[in-house]
Design a protein around this motif. Structure first.
Motif, PDB file in Angstrom:
ATOM      1  N   PRO A  90       0.844  -1.195   0.000  1.00 26.76           N
ATOM      2  CA  PRO A  90       0.000   0.000   0.000  1.00 26.76           C
ATOM      3  C   PRO A  90       0.880   1.247   0.000  1.00 26.76           C
ATOM      4  CG  PRO A  90      -0.689  -1.522   1.713  1.00 26.76           C
ATOM      5  CD  PRO A  90       0.609  -2.026   1.177  1.00 26.76           C
TER       6      PRO A  90
ATOM      7  N   SER B  29      -5.301   5.223  -1.931  1.00 30.78           N
ATOM      8  CA  SER B  29      -5.880   4.903  -3.227  1.00 30.78           C
ATOM      9  C   SER B  29      -4.901   4.236  -4.204  1.00 30.78           C
ATOM     10  CB  SER B  29      -6.430   6.175  -3.880  1.00 30.78           C
ATOM     11  OG  SER B  29      -5.393   7.115  -4.065  1.00 30.78           O
ATOM     12  N   LYS B  30      -3.642   4.019  -3.777  1.00 33.06           N
ATOM     13  CA  LYS B  30      -2.654   3.425  -4.680  1.00 33.06           C
ATOM     14  C   LYS B  30      -1.823   2.357  -3.992  1.00 33.06           C
ATOM     15  CE  LYS B  30      -1.861   7.154  -7.908  1.00 33.06           C
ATOM     16  NZ  LYS B  30      -0.875   7.955  -8.618  1.00 33.06           N
ATOM     17  N   ASP B  31      -1.425   1.372  -4.790  1.00 33.25           N
ATOM     18  CA  ASP B  31      -0.484   0.336  -4.366  1.00 33.25           C
ATOM     19  C   ASP B  31       0.774   0.449  -5.208  1.00 33.25           C
ATOM     20  OD1 ASP B  31      -2.149  -0.927  -2.485  1.00 33.25           O
ATOM     21  OD2 ASP B  31      -3.050  -2.216  -4.023  1.00 33.25           O
TER      22      ASP B  31
ATOM     23  N   GLU C 119      -0.031   1.664  -8.915  1.00 32.58           N
ATOM     24  CA  GLU C 119      -1.322   1.355  -9.545  1.00 32.58           C
ATOM     25  C   GLU C 119      -2.476   1.781  -8.647  1.00 32.58           C
ATOM     26  OE1 GLU C 119      -1.694  -2.697 -10.927  1.00 32.58           O
ATOM     27  OE2 GLU C 119       0.484  -2.860 -11.135  1.00 32.58           O
TER      28      GLU C 119
ATOM     29  N   ARG D 273      -5.914   1.522  -6.665  1.00 36.98           N
ATOM     30  CA  ARG D 273      -6.686   0.430  -6.069  1.00 36.98           C
ATOM     31  C   ARG D 273      -8.097   0.478  -6.596  1.00 36.98           C
ATOM     32  NH1 ARG D 273      -5.395   0.683   0.378  1.00 36.98           N
ATOM     33  NH2 ARG D 273      -3.160   0.237   0.203  1.00 36.98           N
ATOM     34  N   SER D 274      -8.770  -0.665  -6.577  1.00 33.37           N
ATOM     35  CA  SER D 274     -10.191  -0.705  -6.947  1.00 33.37           C
ATOM     36  C   SER D 274     -11.005  -0.116  -5.812  1.00 33.37           C
ATOM     37  CB  SER D 274     -10.639  -2.136  -7.203  1.00 33.37           C
ATOM     38  OG  SER D 274      -9.950  -2.673  -8.293  1.00 33.37           O
TER      39      SER D 274
END
Length: 150
Positions: free
Chosen positions: A60, A64-66, A146, A148-149
């Protein structure tokens, strides 16, 4: 397209840009992407195979992003595997690939690209290779941020 596919395409484009030729008369060395570094039956070396494995560590980064790590390999196949002498042309090609792929510019087309790290460890068993072939593998870890969903 998947992130792994985008990474593979970026590496293929970069290595193709080296403009390597082989044979008589000289012809362009094919640079292809495959699931695993292999030279199928009926294919003759010299050939370069780019493979991107399944995502590795996922960390993480924000809410909102990994940050996701992908193993990418560049395998250079040449003839002459039975020879025991030094293969200076192959070593020079390895250096060219390492220096080219280890740049931000090589991944300009990959959204969220963070960094690339040469690893130098071959994740594939060279014992499975036909004895009349050389396979030289370079391994890189490509990090991509990327979303995250939801």
């Amino acid at each position: 397209m998947s992130v792994a596919g985008t990474i593979a395409d970026a590496v293929v484009a970069a290595v193709t840009g080296l403009g390597w030729t082989a044979g008589a008369p000289p012809a362009a060395v094919p640079v292809v992407k495959r699931k695993k570094p292999s030279l199928p039956s009926g294919k003759n070396p010299v050939e370069v195979v780019v493979s991107v494995g399944e995502e590795g560590a996922v960390r993480p980064l924000t809410g909102s992003k990994d940050r996701v790590k992908y193993p990418a390999t560049v395998a250079i196949f040449t003839a002459g595997g039975k020879l025991t002498g030094e293969d200076e042309p192959l070593r020079l090609r390895r250096e060219q690939v390492r220096k080219l792929v280890n740049t931000r510019a090589a991944f300009a087309s990959v959204p969220g690209f963070n960094r690339v790290t040469p690893e130098g460890k071959n994740p594939y068993d060279p014992a499975a290779l036909a004895h009349d072939l050389n396979m030289s593998v370079l391994v890189f870890t490509v990090e991509v941020d990327e979303p995250r969903s939801d």
